[in-house]
Design a protein around this motif. Sequence first.
Motif, PDB file in Angstrom:
ATOM      1  N   GLU A  66       5.172  -5.861   2.967  1.00 33.71           N
ATOM      2  CA  GLU A  66       4.890  -4.425   2.847  1.00 33.71           C
ATOM      3  C   GLU A  66       6.025  -3.543   3.356  1.00 33.71           C
ATOM      4  O   GLU A  66       6.080  -2.377   2.917  1.00 33.71           O
ATOM      5  CB  GLU A  66       3.653  -4.420   3.948  1.00 33.71           C
ATOM      6  CG  GLU A  66       3.033  -2.852   4.210  1.00 33.71           C
ATOM      7  CD  GLU A  66       2.661  -2.167   2.653  1.00 33.71           C
ATOM      8  OE1 GLU A  66       2.772  -1.033   2.595  1.00 33.71           O
ATOM      9  OE2 GLU A  66       2.441  -3.151   1.858  1.00 33.71           O
ATOM     10  N   ARG A  67       6.464  -4.053   4.347  1.00 34.84           N
ATOM     11  CA  ARG A  67       8.026  -3.119   4.882  1.00 34.84           C
ATOM     12  C   ARG A  67       8.892  -3.087   3.774  1.00 34.84           C
ATOM     13  O   ARG A  67       9.467  -2.095   3.749  1.00 34.84           O
ATOM     14  CB  ARG A  67       8.400  -3.603   6.215  1.00 34.84           C
ATOM     15  CG  ARG A  67       7.679  -3.856   7.254  1.00 34.84           C
ATOM     16  CD  ARG A  67       7.803  -3.289   8.463  1.00 34.84           C
ATOM     17  NE  ARG A  67       8.997  -2.940   8.865  1.00 34.84           N
ATOM     18  CZ  ARG A  67       9.885  -3.105  10.067  1.00 34.84           C
ATOM     19  NH1 ARG A  67       9.254  -3.837  10.854  1.00 34.84           N
ATOM     20  NH2 ARG A  67      10.815  -2.635  10.160  1.00 34.84           N
ATOM     21  N   HIS A  68       9.313  -4.144   3.162  1.00 31.04           N
ATOM     22  CA  HIS A  68      10.182  -4.070   2.056  1.00 31.04           C
ATOM     23  C   HIS A  68       9.679  -2.927   0.975  1.00 31.04           C
ATOM     24  O   HIS A  68      10.484  -1.961   0.302  1.00 31.04           O
ATOM     25  CB  HIS A  68      10.372  -5.415   1.275  1.00 31.04           C
ATOM     26  CG  HIS A  68      11.347  -6.113   2.179  1.00 31.04           C
ATOM     27  ND1 HIS A  68      12.247  -6.967   1.636  1.00 31.04           N
ATOM     28  CD2 HIS A  68      11.710  -6.145   3.500  1.00 31.04           C
ATOM     29  CE1 HIS A  68      12.854  -7.740   2.586  1.00 31.04           C
ATOM     30  NE2 HIS A  68      12.544  -7.273   3.621  1.00 31.04           N
ATOM     31  N   ARG A  69       8.465  -3.066   0.664  1.00 32.06           N
ATOM     32  CA  ARG A  69       8.009  -2.241  -0.242  1.00 32.06           C
ATOM     33  C   ARG A  69       7.742  -0.681   0.149  1.00 32.06           C
ATOM     34  O   ARG A  69       8.364   0.201  -0.634  1.00 32.06           O
ATOM     35  CB  ARG A  69       6.361  -2.482  -0.717  1.00 32.06           C
ATOM     36  CG  ARG A  69       5.689  -1.834  -1.951  1.00 32.06           C
ATOM     37  CD  ARG A  69       4.262  -1.896  -2.051  1.00 32.06           C
ATOM     38  NE  ARG A  69       3.766  -1.437  -0.671  1.00 32.06           N
ATOM     39  CZ  ARG A  69       3.542   0.057  -0.585  1.00 32.06           C
ATOM     40  NH1 ARG A  69       4.161   0.863  -1.568  1.00 32.06           N
ATOM     41  NH2 ARG A  69       3.085   0.647   0.488  1.00 32.06           N
ATOM     42  N   ALA A  70       7.516  -0.364   1.364  1.00 35.45           N
ATOM     43  CA  ALA A  70       7.914   0.874   1.801  1.00 35.45           C
ATOM     44  C   ALA A  70       9.075   1.159   1.900  1.00 35.45           C
ATOM     45  O   ALA A  70       9.480   2.792   1.641  1.00 35.45           O
ATOM     46  CB  ALA A  70       7.198   0.799   3.398  1.00 35.45           C
ATOM     47  N   ALA A  71      10.071   0.561   2.244  1.00 37.59           N
ATOM     48  CA  ALA A  71      11.404   0.656   2.267  1.00 37.59           C
ATOM     49  C   ALA A  71      12.069   1.346   1.013  1.00 37.59           C
ATOM     50  O   ALA A  71      12.764   2.124   0.865  1.00 37.59           O
ATOM     51  CB  ALA A  71      12.250  -0.146   2.933  1.00 37.59           C
ATOM     52  N   GLU A  72      11.791   0.449  -0.013  1.00 37.16           N
ATOM     53  CA  GLU A  72      11.932   0.734  -1.204  1.00 37.16           C
ATOM     54  C   GLU A  72      11.536   1.994  -1.837  1.00 37.16           C
ATOM     55  O   GLU A  72      12.248   2.869  -2.573  1.00 37.16           O
ATOM     56  CB  GLU A  72      11.603  -0.488  -2.351  1.00 37.16           C
ATOM     57  CG  GLU A  72      11.961  -0.348  -3.813  1.00 37.16           C
ATOM     58  CD  GLU A  72      13.573  -0.345  -3.959  1.00 37.16           C
ATOM     59  OE1 GLU A  72      14.135   0.436  -4.757  1.00 37.16           O
ATOM     60  OE2 GLU A  72      14.274  -1.037  -3.255  1.00 37.16           O
ATOM     61  N   GLU A  74      10.695   4.692  -0.209  1.00 35.16           N
ATOM     62  CA  GLU A  74      11.513   5.562   0.593  1.00 35.16           C
ATOM     63  C   GLU A  74      12.894   5.995  -0.043  1.00 35.16           C
ATOM     64  O   GLU A  74      13.231   7.097  -0.010  1.00 35.16           O
ATOM     65  CB  GLU A  74      11.790   5.212   2.117  1.00 35.16           C
ATOM     66  CG  GLU A  74      12.317   6.435   2.780  1.00 35.16           C
ATOM     67  CD  GLU A  74      12.353   6.123   4.405  1.00 35.16           C
ATOM     68  OE1 GLU A  74      13.125   6.868   5.121  1.00 35.16           O
ATOM     69  OE2 GLU A  74      11.463   4.987   4.866  1.00 35.16           O
ATOM     70  N   ARG A  75      13.591   4.883  -0.455  1.00 30.89           N
ATOM     71  CA  ARG A  75      15.027   4.864  -1.205  1.00 30.89           C
ATOM     72  C   ARG A  75      14.631   5.574  -2.332  1.00 30.89           C
ATOM     73  O   ARG A  75      15.373   6.445  -2.671  1.00 30.89           O
ATOM     74  CB  ARG A  75      15.497   3.394  -1.357  1.00 30.89           C
ATOM     75  CG  ARG A  75      16.012   2.787   0.013  1.00 30.89           C
ATOM     76  CD  ARG A  75      17.029   1.506  -0.422  1.00 30.89           C
ATOM     77  NE  ARG A  75      16.240   0.584  -0.796  1.00 30.89           N
ATOM     78  CZ  ARG A  75      15.805  -0.154   0.083  1.00 30.89           C
ATOM     79  NH1 ARG A  75      16.067  -0.469   1.319  1.00 30.89           N
ATOM     80  NH2 ARG A  75      14.933  -1.262  -0.295  1.00 30.89           N
TER      81      ARG A  75
END
Length: 107
Positions: A66-72, A74-75
């Motif tokens: 979930e954190r990777h998905r949120a960071a992606e 945001e990018r």
Amino acid sequence: MNTRGTIDRPLTHDPQKQAPMKPSTSEPAGSAIPDFTTTGANDSRQNRTREMQLIPEALARAHMHERHRAAEAERRAIRLAVARRMQRRAERASLRARRALAMAVMQ
């Protein structure tokens, strides 16, 4: 300091090392359900399934996903904002160039 364990914080979590439960003095003898063998309880505490042992890892994996998905996401949002800013800058430069060309033709 030698403190005894409590129900919430036992001295040990090993069921075989815990003191056996004593019958209550407030209840008459024979009113309670007879004691069960504790081997089933010990086995169930010690033989936890692999699935139960892997639950924290699965939760951590889901959290990191979930954190990777949120960071992606945001990018992607940042890239979109940068692209729009560059597009506006290019449009302003194009307008300046057209004005400069028009001024040169007029003279």
